[in-house]
Design a protein around this motif. Structure first.
Motif, short mmCIF file in Angstrom:
data_model
loop_
_atom_site.label_atom_id
_atom_site.label_comp_id
_atom_site.label_asym_id
_atom_site.label_seq_id
_atom_site.Cartn_x
_atom_site.Cartn_y
_atom_site.Cartn_z
N THR A 107 0.67 -1.44 0.07
CA THR A 107 0.02 0.47 -0.41
C THR A 107 0.97 0.90 -0.40
OG1 THR A 107 -1.23 -0.82 1.63
CG2 THR A 107 -1.42 1.09 1.20
N ILE A 108 1.83 1.30 0.88
CA ILE A 108 2.51 2.36 1.32
C ILE A 108 3.63 2.66 -0.38
CG2 ILE A 108 5.08 2.91 1.31
CD1 ILE A 108 3.69 1.50 4.24
N ALA A 109 3.82 1.56 -1.06
CA ALA A 109 4.90 2.00 -2.60
C ALA A 109 3.75 1.89 -3.32
CB ALA A 109 5.12 0.76 -2.74
N ASN A 110 1.82 1.57 -3.18
CA ASN A 110 1.46 1.57 -5.07
C ASN A 110 0.49 3.26 -5.08
OD1 ASN A 110 1.55 -0.86 -6.68
ND2 ASN A 110 2.38 -1.43 -4.96
N GLU A 111 0.11 2.90 -3.46
CA GLU A 111 -0.68 4.27 -3.05
C GLU A 111 -0.23 5.67 -3.25
OE1 GLU A 111 -4.12 5.86 -0.26
OE2 GLU A 111 -4.05 3.82 -0.52
N ARG A 112 1.71 6.02 -3.02
CA ARG A 112 2.35 6.45 -2.53
C ARG A 112 1.97 7.46 -0.95
NH1 ARG A 112 3.26 8.42 -9.02
NH2 ARG A 112 4.27 6.65 -9.98
N ASP A 114 -10.99 -0.61 8.31
CA ASP A 114 -10.53 -0.38 8.09
C ASP A 114 -9.65 0.86 7.30
OD1 ASP A 114 -10.10 -0.10 4.70
OD2 ASP A 114 -11.64 -1.09 3.71
N ILE A 115 -8.66 0.28 6.98
CA ILE A 115 -7.42 1.66 7.03
C ILE A 115 -6.92 1.94 5.33
CG2 ILE A 115 -6.82 1.51 9.57
CD1 ILE A 115 -4.09 0.02 8.41
N GLY A 116 -7.56 1.03 4.83
CA GLY A 116 -6.84 1.30 3.38
C GLY A 116 -6.33 0.61 2.84
N LEU A 117 -6.03 -0.31 3.47
CA LEU A 117 -4.41 -1.63 2.55
C LEU A 117 -5.47 -1.94 1.32
CD1 LEU A 117 -3.40 -3.25 6.03
CD2 LEU A 117 -2.66 -1.33 4.73
N ALA A 118 -4.49 -2.14 0.64
CA ALA A 118 -4.49 -2.44 -0.65
C ALA A 118 -5.43 -3.72 -0.84
CB ALA A 118 -3.15 -2.52 -1.66
N GLU A 119 -6.40 -3.47 -1.33
CA GLU A 119 -6.99 -5.23 -0.87
C GLU A 119 -6.77 -6.42 -2.57
OE1 GLU A 119 -9.92 -6.52 1.20
OE2 GLU A 119 -9.69 -5.11 2.25
N SER A 120 -6.55 -5.27 -3.19
CA SER A 120 -6.21 -6.05 -4.41
C SER A 120 -5.12 -7.23 -4.12
CB SER A 120 -5.32 -5.05 -5.95
OG SER A 120 -4.92 -4.39 -5.46
N PHE A 121 -4.25 -6.39 -3.65
CA PHE A 121 -2.92 -7.80 -2.58
C PHE A 121 -3.76 -8.05 -1.77
CE2 PHE A 121 0.44 -8.48 0.30
CZ PHE A 121 1.20 -8.52 -0.64
N ILE A 122 -4.44 -7.92 -1.18
CA ILE A 122 -4.76 -8.66 -0.70
C ILE A 122 -5.84 -10.37 -0.93
CG2 ILE A 122 -6.99 -9.29 2.11
CD1 ILE A 122 -5.96 -5.95 2.54
N GLU A 123 -6.18 -9.38 -1.84
CA GLU A 123 -6.60 -10.64 -2.22
C GLU A 123 -6.26 -11.92 -3.17
OE1 GLU A 123 -10.36 -11.62 -1.81
OE2 GLU A 123 -9.71 -10.19 -0.52
N GLU A 124 -4.92 -11.39 -3.34
CA GLU A 124 -3.53 -12.45 -4.28
C GLU A 124 -3.51 -13.21 -3.42
OE1 GLU A 124 -1.40 -9.83 -6.21
OE2 GLU A 124 -2.97 -9.44 -7.74
N GLN A 125 -3.39 -13.19 -2.28
CA GLN A 125 -2.85 -13.53 -1.11
C GLN A 125 -3.22 -15.46 -0.57
OE1 GLN A 125 0.13 -12.40 -0.02
NE2 GLN A 125 -0.64 -10.97 -1.61
N THR A 126 -2.96 -16.39 -0.48
CA THR A 126 -3.40 -17.18 -0.33
C THR A 126 -3.26 -17.20 0.96
OG1 THR A 126 -1.17 -17.90 -0.09
CG2 THR A 126 -2.36 -18.94 -2.62
N SER A 127 -4.79 -17.72 2.18
CA SER A 127 -5.19 -18.79 3.63
C SER A 127 -6.24 -19.87 3.63
CB SER A 127 -5.25 -17.01 3.49
OG SER A 127 -5.35 -17.08 5.24
N PRO A 128 -5.72 -20.55 4.18
CA PRO A 128 -6.11 -21.73 4.27
C PRO A 128 -7.73 -21.53 5.59
CG PRO A 128 -4.80 -21.80 5.82
CD PRO A 128 -4.40 -20.80 5.27
N TYR A 129 -7.02 -20.02 5.79
CA TYR A 129 -8.88 -19.54 7.03
C TYR A 129 -9.62 -18.49 6.37
CZ TYR A 129 -5.44 -21.42 9.76
OH TYR A 129 -4.29 -22.77 9.64
N ASN A 130 -10.90 -18.13 6.62
CA ASN A 130 -11.39 -17.74 6.16
C ASN A 130 -12.73 -16.70 7.66
OD1 ASN A 130 -11.87 -16.02 3.47
ND2 ASN A 130 -10.79 -18.45 2.66
N TYR A 131 -13.26 -15.85 7.56
CA TYR A 131 -13.84 -14.99 8.34
C TYR A 131 -14.75 -15.09 7.93
CZ TYR A 131 -15.57 -12.90 12.46
OH TYR A 131 -16.87 -12.04 13.21
#
Length: 308
Positions: free
Chosen positions: A16-21, A207-224
């Motif tokens: 987020t820091i790098a891409n949202e500048r 929600d502090i505005g972290l890049a959801e596009s990056f988050i959705e690309e991550q793999t995780s076995p856990y969902n809430y």
């Protein structure tokens, strides 16, 4: 909602820091504003506040919150527990702090804590999600002392001393017992596990505005799964002229004499899911109970061995 590890969340911060500048200090300010907004909404009569900070980025969050609350006219006191070298953002927020900072140590901490009355709201920003070993020494004593008080404790992002994932090697006395936890972007897995989840109290995701596009690309076995997710993603949309058969027919076999409550709860849960038809098969002793409590269902005695 996909749950991420502490490492993945840090990567989301950096992306987020790098891409949202946006500078990391500004992202920290965004998180602090989110916390203060929540506090104003949920504690409109907020009086005195005591903020306990470590010297890392979690402590930086705490200092930013202290400054924002002070500017709103709140009575704020701030305490530092020096853990290691200060992070850059902690130092920057320390320079911005308009009130004196109380430095805690082995000899003075009990005396300083005694100045905090039970009505004072405590904000815990001692340790963040980057913690990778149990808290020991003076910090453990401080946490234990804070837990012994009657104050409402609000932890920022995660209760100090709690790991973000698994906590099998932890010492419970060295974990803050939060009343509420204001966690950033995603709940931590440990909040949802029975052994240590109670330390988070009631958690709220900010929600502090972290890049959801990056988050959705991550793999995780856990969902809430949240109520909003069920409402928006799972519950079917019904138009005025649809037939009930379009939305599925569930056969539920449940119940026994003296234990019909579980059958009723399961049947009502099934109907809330949005299905079209529900058939219940139960012993004859439960027929009247089920037809009275779940009038939408078709009910058959299990002795009939026939389902409609």
């Amino acid at each position: 909602m996909k749950l991420l590890s502490a490492q993945q969340l840090r990567a989301a911060d950096q992306f987020t820091i790098a891409n949202e500048r946006i500078a990391s200090l500004d992202l920290m300010e965004r998180a602090a504003r989110g916390c203060v907004n929540w506090l104003n909404l949920n504690f409109p009569e907020l009086g005195a506040v005591a903020v306990f900070c470590g010297t890392g980025n979690n402590g930086g969050d705490g200092l930013a919150i202290a400054r924002l609350l002070y500017k709103q006219g709140k009575k704020v006191s701030c305490f530092e527990n020096k853990l290691s070298e200060e992070s850059e953002d902690y130092t920057a927020n320390k320079k911005r702090l308009p009130i004196p900072l109380n430095y805690l140590n082995e000899t003075n901490f009990e005396e300083l804590l005694a100045t905090i009355n039970p009505e004072t709201l405590i904000i815990d920003a001692l340790f963040g999600s980057g913690l990778n070993r149990s808290v020991q020494g003076f910090s453990a004593k401080l946490i234990s002392k804070l837990n012994q008080g009657k104050n409402t404790i609000i932890s920022i992002d995660i209760p100090s001393g709690l790991f973000a994932e698994f906590n099998t090697t932890h010492i419970p006395k060295a974990i803050i017992q939060a009343t509420y936890t204001l966690t950033f972007q995603r709940p931590k897995l440990s909040f949802l596990l029975p052994e240590y989840g109670a330390f988070a109290g009631k958690f709220h995701v900010l929600d502090i505005g972290l890049a959801e596009s990056f988050i959705e690309e991550q793999t995780s076995p856990y969902n809430y799964i949240t109520a909003e997710f069920v409402k928006n993603k799972l519950a079917p949309i019904k138009t005025p002229f649809v037939h009930k058969g379009t939305f599925g027919h569930l056969l539920l076999i449940a119940g026994q004499e003296g234990s019909m409550g579980a059958a009723i709860l399961a049947a009502k849960a099934a109907l809330h899911s949005g299905l079209g038809k529900l058939t219940l098969v139960s012993p004859s002793c439960g027929l009247e109970i089920l037809q009275t409590c779940v009038v939408e269902a078709m009910v058959f005695r299990s002795e009939e061995r026939r389902v409609g």
